[in-house]
Motif scaffolding. Structure first.
Motif, mmCIF file in Angstrom:
data_model
loop_
_atom_site.group_PDB
_atom_site.id
_atom_site.type_symbol
_atom_site.label_atom_id
_atom_site.label_comp_id
_atom_site.label_asym_id
_atom_site.label_seq_id
_atom_site.Cartn_x
_atom_site.Cartn_y
_atom_site.Cartn_z
ATOM 1 N N ASP A 115 0.835 -1.203 0.000
ATOM 2 C CA ASP A 115 0.000 0.000 0.000
ATOM 3 C C ASP A 115 0.872 1.257 0.000
ATOM 4 O O ASP A 115 1.935 1.287 0.609
ATOM 5 N N ASN A 116 0.389 2.296 -0.670
ATOM 6 C CA ASN A 116 1.069 3.589 -0.639
ATOM 7 C C ASN A 116 0.354 4.579 0.276
ATOM 8 O O ASN A 116 0.916 5.600 0.641
ATOM 9 N N VAL A 117 -0.895 4.309 0.583
ATOM 10 C CA VAL A 117 -1.685 5.248 1.364
ATOM 11 C C VAL A 117 -1.857 4.683 2.775
ATOM 12 O O VAL A 117 -2.347 3.571 2.958
ATOM 13 N N ARG A 118 -1.411 5.472 3.746
ATOM 14 C CA ARG A 118 -1.484 5.012 5.136
ATOM 15 C C ARG A 118 -2.940 4.877 5.547
ATOM 16 O O ARG A 118 -3.719 5.823 5.385
ATOM 17 N N PRO A 119 -3.341 3.717 6.066
ATOM 18 C CA PRO A 119 -4.752 3.525 6.391
ATOM 19 C C PRO A 119 -5.163 4.309 7.635
ATOM 20 O O PRO A 119 -4.732 3.998 8.745
ATOM 21 N N ALA A 120 -6.006 5.294 7.415
ATOM 22 C CA ALA A 120 -6.383 6.178 8.523
ATOM 23 C C ALA A 120 -7.125 5.422 9.625
ATOM 24 O O ALA A 120 -7.056 5.787 10.798
ATOM 25 N N ALA A 121 -7.808 4.350 9.227
ATOM 26 C CA ALA A 121 -8.586 3.599 10.210
ATOM 27 C C ALA A 121 -7.723 2.648 11.036
ATOM 28 O O ALA A 121 -8.227 1.979 11.938
ATOM 29 N N VAL A 122 -6.434 2.584 10.722
ATOM 30 C CA VAL A 122 -5.539 1.660 11.430
ATOM 31 C C VAL A 122 -4.333 2.459 11.928
ATOM 32 O O VAL A 122 -3.260 2.435 11.341
ATOM 33 N N PRO A 123 -4.502 3.185 13.040
ATOM 34 C CA PRO A 123 -3.463 4.138 13.453
ATOM 35 C C PRO A 123 -2.109 3.504 13.747
ATOM 36 O O PRO A 123 -1.080 4.167 13.623
ATOM 37 N N HIS A 124 -2.080 2.217 14.118
ATOM 38 C CA HIS A 124 -0.783 1.610 14.424
ATOM 39 C C HIS A 124 0.141 1.538 13.207
ATOM 40 O O HIS A 124 1.344 1.312 13.359
ATOM 41 N N TRP A 125 -0.426 1.695 12.011
ATOM 42 C CA TRP A 125 0.429 1.667 10.815
ATOM 43 C C TRP A 125 1.368 2.874 10.764
ATOM 44 O O TRP A 125 2.388 2.848 10.080
ATOM 45 N N GLU A 126 1.032 3.951 11.452
ATOM 46 C CA GLU A 126 1.815 5.180 11.319
ATOM 47 C C GLU A 126 3.297 4.951 11.618
ATOM 48 O O GLU A 126 4.175 5.484 10.934
ATOM 49 N N ALA A 127 3.582 4.142 12.626
ATOM 50 C CA ALA A 127 4.976 3.941 13.049
ATOM 51 C C ALA A 127 5.791 3.162 12.019
ATOM 52 O O ALA A 127 7.015 3.040 12.152
ATOM 53 N N LEU A 128 5.127 2.612 10.987
ATOM 54 C CA LEU A 128 5.836 1.832 9.973
ATOM 55 C C LEU A 128 6.162 2.676 8.738
ATOM 56 O O LEU A 128 6.850 2.219 7.828
#
Ligand SMILES: [Zn+2]
Length: 512
Positions: A162-175
């Motif tokens: 994915d190129n777009v950070r999933p806003a509904a899954v905040p834990h992805w931000e740290a990746l």
């Protein structure tokens, strides 16, 4: 050409004859079927010598129909129209279009199989983060794999990063990546950072999970990104990105850079100077000494940006090699390969980053995207972007002509007509042969992705049955061992998919 569609029995025999060599060997129906040779050639023009080797007729597909529809009808259609032997579902994605649903705020996505947590360590992502909730309790992979097998179709998990950070899954931000201003990215050309240990752990956990938990034929991973230097210079089919958000300076990239002897602060300053240059170009300010000289002068002043580009490229290749080793450590029979971004068809710069010869140590197959219709508008976008940096001294026609020469394309459309015309079948053949030559002498196979109704804007080149037939023929004339009918079954008009099947029948790849 014959209009005969194969019976199911014929289709199963054909799959055995075509022989998805490793993937199919564990499928009892196919293993038991006699190895029926492909029909003899009937047309002198057909590139039979290549077609005889074909072993893969792949079909990517979004998830929704696999979760909801009658699978027998779906797979019957694929088999009868085009002799499909392998399904490539977008098995893990947080992007709605790969799931197969309309965009919506709050879309979650994730794994359309079941995450088995024993394979995920050292990542902040939880089961709820990873598990896609769109289809309730359905384990789409568990539903699809045995049903596909009945029809002689192996299943390959397609993990398109994915190129777009999933806003509904905040834990992805740290990746995700961190730009040269220190801001966390949230979309292309940013994305998850290949040097981020959480992302590495997640990715390797996911492929191990798939390899251990499901009876797959293989795994195809893809990342539609390139080095930050090329993003910053606007050298991308995704023209128009913010040149201030083009690469990663996260703590892990900084450490890796320092360990490699790169002056991290000079690299950061260099990206800042390129950002100013491209912003000024977009505002119509011609550099005093011209665009080409200004670009080259930046590289002279800040060679660290080239080192940072190489850091990015080599880090991605290292992750690919790690994915390969992980899957092979679980089951050496699984086939592991790479989707190759369409941008390589337009960019001699990204071609330099992705040397197929260097990838053969960790690739059972490569799937270069060679979508010749949508290539027209994408190439126009690339040219327009490139004219804000290194090609700014040239008009669009001249820029395109230089690129055609550099990329070794002949007799393609001029800039004014390119979007409406697309690229030719000759382009597909040339790019296929370049890939085949690139991996020459190794076991890595080339399975090009061809354009069957990839969406385009109004007025742009559209697929026709004749065009699809020409594309299929071009792939095998170029020496490919297989083909991926692309990019998504749900986008394809039945007559255009049938045209692919007709060409495959004429080539003797599937029975008449
Ligand atoms: Zn990073």
């Amino acid at each position: 050409m014959s209009s005969h569609l194969p019976t199911r029995r014929e289709a199963l025999k054909a799959a055995a004859a075509a022989g998805i060599t490793v993937a199919m060997s564990r499928l009892p129906q196919l293993a038991a079927a006699p190895a029926t040779p492909a029909p003899a050639p009937t047309r002198p023009a057909a590139p039979q010598s290549f077609a005889a080797k074909a072993s893969m007729i792949g079909m990517p597909i979004s998830i929704a129909p696999l979760a909801r529809q009658d699978l027998d009808a779906l797979f019957d259609d694929m088999r009868q129209r085009a002799g499909v032997t392998a399904l490539f579902p977008f098995a893990y994605t947080h992007e709605p279009h790969r799931c197969g649903v309309p965009p919506a705020a709050g879309f979650h996505g994730g794994n359309y199989g079941i995450p088995h947590l024993q394979y995920y360590h050292d990542t902040p992502l939880t089961y709820a983060d990873m598990r896609a909730p769109e289809f309730g309790d359905v384990d789409v992979l568990a539903r699809v794999i045995p049903a596909a097998r009945k029809h002689g179709i192996a299943t390959f998990a397609f993990i398109l990063e994915d190129n777009v950070r999933p806003a509904a899954v905040p834990h992805w931000e740290a990746l995700y990546t961190v730009d040269h201003h220190g801001r966390r990215s949230d979309r292309q050309p940013g994305g998850p950072c290949h040097n981020n240990p959480y992302y590495q752990a997640f990715t390797l956990g996911l492929v191990e999970d798939y390899a251990r938990s499901y009876e797959l034929g293989g795994i195809m991973w893809g990342s539609e990104r390139q080095s930050g230097l090329l993003n910053a210079l606007n050298l991308s089919q995704s023209n128009g990105v913010d040149p201030g958000r083009t690469t990663c300076f996260c703590e892990f990239c900084q450490k890796k850079g320092r360990d490699l002897g790169i002056d991290v602060e000079r690299a950061r300053q260099g990206f800042g100077e390129i950002e100013k240059f491209v912003q000024a170009s977009r505002a119509g300010e011609r550099p005093r000494d011209g665009y080409f000289t200004a670009t080259w002068r930046l590289l002279l002043a800040y060679p660290e940006v080239l080192a940072w580009a190489n850091l990015w490229v080599s880090s991605r290749h290292a992750l690919q090699a790690a994915i390969y080793r992980k899957v092979k450590s679980v089951n050496p029979a699984l086939q592991v390969g790479w989707h190759v971004w369409h941008n390589l068809s337009f960019s001699p710069f990204q071609r330099a980053e992705e040397d197929f010869a260097g990838m053969t140590a960790y690739a059972d197959f490569l799937r270069p995207a060679l979508y010749n219709n949508v290539a027209g508008s994408r190439f126009v976008s690339f040219v327009d972007g490139a004219r804000h940096s290194v090609f700014g001294d040239l008009p669009p026609d001249a820029t395109l002509e230089v690129l055609y020469q550099q990329l070794n394309y002949h007799a393609e459309a001029p800039h004014a007509h390119l979007a409406a015309t697309g690229l030719s079948a000759d382009y597909i053949e040339r790019e296929t042969r370049r890939a085949v030559d690139g991996v020459g002498g190794t076991a890595t196979q080339i399975w090009p992705g061809i354009d069957i109704d990839v969406p385009v804007a109004a007025g742009a080149s559209h697929c026709t049955p004749e065009g699809v037939q020409a594309a299929v023929n071009a792939v095998f004339r170029g020496g490919a061992q297989g083909i991926i009918l692309s990019r998504n079954y749900t986008e394809m008009k039945p007559e255009n998919l049938a045209a692919a099947g007709a060409a495959l029948r004429e080539l003797g790849v599937i029975p008449r």
